[in-house]
Write an enzyme that holds these catalytic residues in place. Structure first.
Site, PDB file in Angstrom:
ATOM      1  N   LYS A 122       5.618   9.053  -4.829  1.00 35.24           N
ATOM      2  CA  LYS A 122       5.241   9.402  -6.200  1.00 35.24           C
ATOM      3  C   LYS A 122       3.734   9.620  -6.292  1.00 35.24           C
ATOM      4  CE  LYS A 122       5.048   6.408  -9.724  1.00 35.24           C
ATOM      5  NZ  LYS A 122       5.486   5.574 -10.856  1.00 35.24           N
ATOM      6  N   GLU A 175       1.395   4.396   4.562  1.00 31.74           N
ATOM      7  CA  GLU A 175       2.514   4.447   5.507  1.00 31.74           C
ATOM      8  C   GLU A 175       3.190   5.824   5.477  1.00 31.74           C
ATOM      9  OE1 GLU A 175       1.913   2.063   3.333  1.00 31.74           O
ATOM     10  OE2 GLU A 175       2.515   0.089   4.065  1.00 31.74           O
ATOM     11  N   GLY A 186       8.570   3.299  -8.994  1.00 33.02           N
ATOM     12  CA  GLY A 186       9.142   3.511  -7.664  1.00 33.02           C
ATOM     13  C   GLY A 186      10.490   2.843  -7.494  1.00 33.02           C
ATOM     14  N   ARG A 187      10.574   1.570  -7.882  1.00 32.61           N
ATOM     15  CA  ARG A 187      11.824   0.824  -7.663  1.00 32.61           C
ATOM     16  C   ARG A 187      12.936   1.242  -8.619  1.00 32.61           C
ATOM     17  NH1 ARG A 187       7.495  -1.764  -9.413  1.00 32.61           N
ATOM     18  NH2 ARG A 187       7.498  -2.939 -11.364  1.00 32.61           N
ATOM     19  N   GLU A 215       9.473  -7.279  -7.519  1.00 28.24           N
ATOM     20  CA  GLU A 215       8.284  -6.487  -7.867  1.00 28.24           C
ATOM     21  C   GLU A 215       8.189  -6.329  -9.387  1.00 28.24           C
ATOM     22  OE1 GLU A 215       6.405  -3.373  -5.018  1.00 28.24           O
ATOM     23  OE2 GLU A 215       7.420  -2.178  -6.514  1.00 28.24           O
ATOM     24  N   HIS A 247      28.468 -17.067   8.052  1.00 26.43           N
ATOM     25  CA  HIS A 247      28.230 -17.626   9.391  1.00 26.43           C
ATOM     26  C   HIS A 247      26.742 -17.702   9.682  1.00 26.43           C
ATOM     27  CE1 HIS A 247      32.529 -17.430  10.247  1.00 26.43           C
ATOM     28  NE2 HIS A 247      32.480 -16.371   9.453  1.00 26.43           N
ATOM     29  N   LYS A 260      -3.281  -3.930   0.376  1.00 25.97           N
ATOM     30  CA  LYS A 260      -3.536  -2.534   0.769  1.00 25.97           C
ATOM     31  C   LYS A 260      -5.032  -2.304   0.912  1.00 25.97           C
ATOM     32  CE  LYS A 260       0.223  -0.443  -1.935  1.00 25.97           C
ATOM     33  NZ  LYS A 260       0.520   0.493  -3.001  1.00 25.97           N
TER      34      LYS A 260
HETATM   35  O1  LIG Z   1       6.138   6.401  -3.898  1.00 22.66           O
HETATM   36  P1  LIG Z   1       4.822   5.830  -3.499  1.00 22.66           P
HETATM   37  O2  LIG Z   1       3.734   6.210  -4.459  1.00 22.66           O
HETATM   38  O3  LIG Z   1       4.470   6.225  -2.090  1.00 22.66           O
HETATM   39  O4  LIG Z   1       4.915   4.263  -3.568  1.00 22.66           O
HETATM   40  C1  LIG Z   1       5.773   3.532  -2.725  1.00 22.66           C
HETATM   41  C2  LIG Z   1       5.927   2.101  -3.136  1.00 22.66           C
HETATM   42  O5  LIG Z   1       4.700   1.420  -3.095  1.00 22.66           O
HETATM   43  C3  LIG Z   1       4.590   0.487  -4.135  1.00 22.66           C
HETATM   44  O6  LIG Z   1       3.638   0.950  -5.023  1.00 22.66           O
HETATM   45  C4  LIG Z   1       4.244  -0.874  -3.665  1.00 22.66           C
HETATM   46  O7  LIG Z   1       3.270  -0.863  -2.694  1.00 22.66           O
HETATM   47  C5  LIG Z   1       5.966   0.455  -4.765  1.00 22.66           C
HETATM   48  O8  LIG Z   1       5.962   0.063  -6.069  1.00 22.66           O
HETATM   49  C6  LIG Z   1       6.427   1.842  -4.534  1.00 22.66           C
HETATM   50  O9  LIG Z   1       7.803   1.897  -4.649  1.00 22.66           O
END
Ligand SMILES: O=P(O)(O)OC[C@H]1O[C@](O)(CO)[C@@H](O)[C@@H]1O
Length: 526
Positions: free
Chosen positions: A212, A218, A269-270, A356, A387, A502
Site C-alpha cells: 500500500k 522487505e 493493511g490487515r 496490530e 499433539h 523499522k
Molecule cells: O502494504 P505495505 O505498505 O507494504 O505494508 C505492509 C505491512 O506493514 C505494516 O505497516 C506493519 O509493518 C502492516 O500494517 C502492513 O500490513
C-alpha cells in the site's frame, strides 16, 4: 454523533464488575450443558453458527453485555464507520474496507470520488485482466500462457491473501476453478524468495508487488530480488510484474509494471484482503467469480453486524464475550483452533488482525487507558495442535479462551471409513470432545491425571469451507476486532508500534548506531 468514552467510565462497566461469575464446569455438565449447547447458538451469515455454550456467561451476564453494547453505542459507531467518519483518529483517515464488498449505508464521497465505485472499478479492472490472462490474451514474451502467480508483500499485504488462497486451493481444484497456482514471498530472508523462485517456472509466472505504502523495505527488496532473477533468466521483468498499491505511492504509475491496480489509505493493511490486495492474487488464482463469491459472503456478515441485539449479531457477541474474559476474568490470550487443514494460515492472519489493531495502551485521544486491551492471539489447526500445545491448555496454570472453527463436510470429498468412521467424522468427533473436555474436565485421584475443566471455548460451525463461508468468516473476525476496539475506546486502525524497529534497522544498515544498537550490530557484524 456518538460518544467516545473510556470503557471504565461506563455504568455497564461497573455492572459487569458485580455480575455473578459462571462456573463453566458446572453449567456444561449434564442436562444443563445439553440445554446450553442448544440455546446458546447464534446464526451467522452463510448458514454458519456461533455457539457459545461453553463460555463463562449466562442470561444475566448477556443482559449486562447488551447494556455495554447499547451504552458504548457499538453499532452506532459501526454505522459512523461505514458512512465515512474519520474513525482512524491517529492517521486522520476514514476506514472503508467493508465498502470493497458492498454498499452498507450512505455513499462515501472523498474529493469528488465515490469510494464504493472506486473499489468496484478496481475489482472490475482486475477481473478483466485475470480473464485475459486465463484466456491467453495476456501472455509472456514468448506468447505463452502464464501458469503461476506470485504475490510479493508482507504483513497485511501477505497474511490475509495467503490464508485465503490456502483456504480455497483444494476447494478450487475440486470444483475445477483453480486457474493458476499461487505462491507468496514475504520475508526479507533471501531463502524465502530463492525457495519460491526455485519451485516455479519463472518464464510462466506473473509477480504482483503488493505494498500500500510502496515503501516497505522487505517488499521492495524482494521485488528487486525477483527482477534480478528474471533478468538472469533472460526474461523481461516489465512483462511479468504487476503492482498493487495506493495511487500516491512511489510504486504507482510506473512503466516497470505490466499493469497496476489500486487501493487507498482508507483500507488498513490487515483489512486489505477485500481490496485490490486480495482481489489480484485470488482472481488470478481462482477466477473473478470466486473472488466475487468471497466478497458476497463477507458482505452478508457485514450486514449481520448492524444488528443491535447481541443475540442476533455474532461478531458483536463474540467481541463482548472476549472483552468480559479479558477485562473481568483476567484471561490474557485467545487460541484460534480451526479443525480444518485449509485454514492452516488463518490463525496467523487473525494474529496480525487482532494484535496490530488492538495491541494499544492509549485511547483514541492519546490518553493512557487504565484497563487491559487486545489479547495475545495464537493458534494452529486441530487435530495437530492437540499433539502439541493442548497439554498447557488442559492442565497448565494459565486459562486460555479457545475459539474453535469446524465444518461438517470436507472440501475434497475424498474419505475412507477406517474402523467404523470416516476421517471427517474423526475430525468432528475430536473437536466436540475437546470442547467438553476443556469445559467439564475429569476428576482423578492421581493429580497428574486430573483435569480441572472450567476452560471456556466457543465454536463457529459451518457446512463446508467455500468462498461464501470463508468470506463470512473473514468479516466476522474483522468486525469482532472492530467492536472490541470500540469498547476499549482505542484506535484499531493504526499501527505506530511497528515503526521503531523499522527505523532502527535502517540506522543499522546506515552504520548510524550507538549504545546497545552498536553492540548488537557488531555482534552480528552487519
Ligand atoms: O502494504 P505495505 O505498505 O507494504 O505494508 C505492509 C505491512 O506493514 C505494516 O505497516 C506493519 O509493518 C502492516 O500494517 C502492513 O500490513
Amino acid at each position: 454523533m456518538v460518544n467516545w468514552t473510556n470503557f471504565d467510565a461506563l455504568d455497564s462497566y461497573q455492572a459487569l464488575k458485580n455480575v455473578q461469575a459462571v462456573d463453566v464446569r458446572k453449567v456444561m455438565s449434564g442436562e444443563s450443558g445439553a440445554k446450553r449447547v442448544k440455546n446458546y447458538s447464534v446464526p451467522m451469515a452463510e448458514k454458519m453458527a456461533y455457539n457459545f455454550a461453553a463460555k463463562a456467561v449466562d442470561d444475566d451476564i448477556l443482559a449486562v453485555l447488551q447494556k455495554v453494547s447499547d451504552e458504548a453505542e457499538l453499532t452506532e459507531k459501526y454505522e459512523e464507520l461505514y458512512n465515512g467518519a474519520i474513525i482512524n483518529t491517529g492517521e486522520k483517515r476514514l476506514v472503508l474496507h467493508q465498502l470493497c464488498r458492498g454498499q452498507l449505508g450512505k455513499d462515501v464521497v472523498v474529493d469528488g470520488v465515490n469510494k464504493r465505485e472506486f473499489y468496484q472499478a478496481q475489482q472490475d479492472r482486475i477481473a478483466k485482466f485475470a480473464n485475459d490472462v486465463h484466456a491467453g490474451k495476456i501472455v509472456n514474451g514468448k506468447g505463452e500462457k502464464f501458469t503461476t502467480v506470485v504475490q510479493i508483500g508482507i504483513g497485511g499485504s501477505d497474511l490475509g491473501p495467503r490464508a485465503l488462497y490456502l483456504a480455497l486451493e483444494n476447494w478450487a481444484k475440486t470444483n475445477h476453478t483453480l486457474k493458476m497456482q499461487a505462491a507468496f514471498i514475504s520475508n526479507v530472508d533471501p531463502d524465502d524468495a530463492s525457495a519460491v523462485l526455485n519451485n516455479i517456472d519463472v518464464e510462466h509466472a506473473l509477480f504482483i508487488v503488493v505494498s500500500k505504502s510502496g515503501t516497505t523495505l522487505e517488499t521492495l527488496t524482494n521485488a528487486a530480488f525477483v527482477e534480478d532473477a528474471l533478468k538472469k533468466a533472460g526474461v523481461d521483468p516489465s512483462k511479468h510484474m504487476l503492482a498493487c498499491t495506493s495511487e500516491t505511492s512511489p510504486l504507482a504509475n510506473n512503466d516497470k509494471f505490466l499493469d497496476s491496480f489500486y487501493m487507498d489509505d482508507y483500507i488498513g493493511g490487515r483489512y486489505s484482503s477485500s481490496s485490490a490486495v486480495g482481489c489480484c492474487v485470488l482472481s488470478l488464482a481462482f477466477g473473478p467469480e470466486v473472488f466475487a463469491r468471497l466478497m458476497a459472503g463477507a458482505h452478508a456478515a457485514d450486514e449481520t453486524a448492524k444488528e443491535k441485539d447481541i443475540l442476533k449479531n455474532p461478531a458483536l457477541l463474540d467481541a463482548l464475550i472476549g472483552v468480559y474474559e479479558r477485562n473481568f476474568l483476567g484471561y490474557a490470550t485467545t487460541a484460534v483452533l480451526p479443525y480444518s487443514q485449509a485454514l492452516s494460515r488463518f490463525p496467523a492472519h487473525l494474529q496480525q488482525l487482532d494484535m496490530e489493531s488492538n495491541g494499544k495502551s492509549v485511547n483514541r485521544f492519546g490518553k493512557k487507558v487504565d484497563y487491559v486491551t487486545g489479547p495475545i492471539i495464537f493458534g494452529e489447526p486441530g487435530t495437530n495442535g492437540q499433539h502439541s500445545f493442548y497439554q498447557l491448555l488442559h492442565q497448565g496454570k494459565t486459562i486460555v479462551p479457545l475459539q474453535f472453527i469446524g465444518f461438517k463436510d470436507s472440501q475434497i470429498g475424498n474419505d475412507v471409513v477406517i474402523e467404523g468412521s470416516t476421517s471427517q467424522k474423526k475430525l468432528d468427533a475430536n473437536v466436540a470432545a475437546q470442547i467438553v473436555a476443556f469445559a467439564c474436565g475429569k476428576d482423578d485421584e492421581n493429580p497428574n491425571k486430573n483435569f480441572d475443566g472450567g476452560r471456556p471455548s466457543s465454536i463457529i460451525i459451518g457446512q463446508q469451507l467455500n468462498p461464501e463461508s470463508l468470506g463470512a468468516l473473514l468479516a466476522h473476525f474483522e468486525n469482532k476486532v472492530m467492536f472490541q476496539g470500540f469498547v476499549w475506546n482505542i484506535n484499531s486502525f493504526d499501527q505506530e508500534g511497528v515503526q521503531l524497529g523499522k527505523v532502527l534497522a535502517k540506522r543499522v544498515l546506515a552504520h548510524d548506531t550507538d549504545g546497545a544498537l552498536a553492540v548488537y550490530s557488531d555482534l552480528l557484524e552487519i
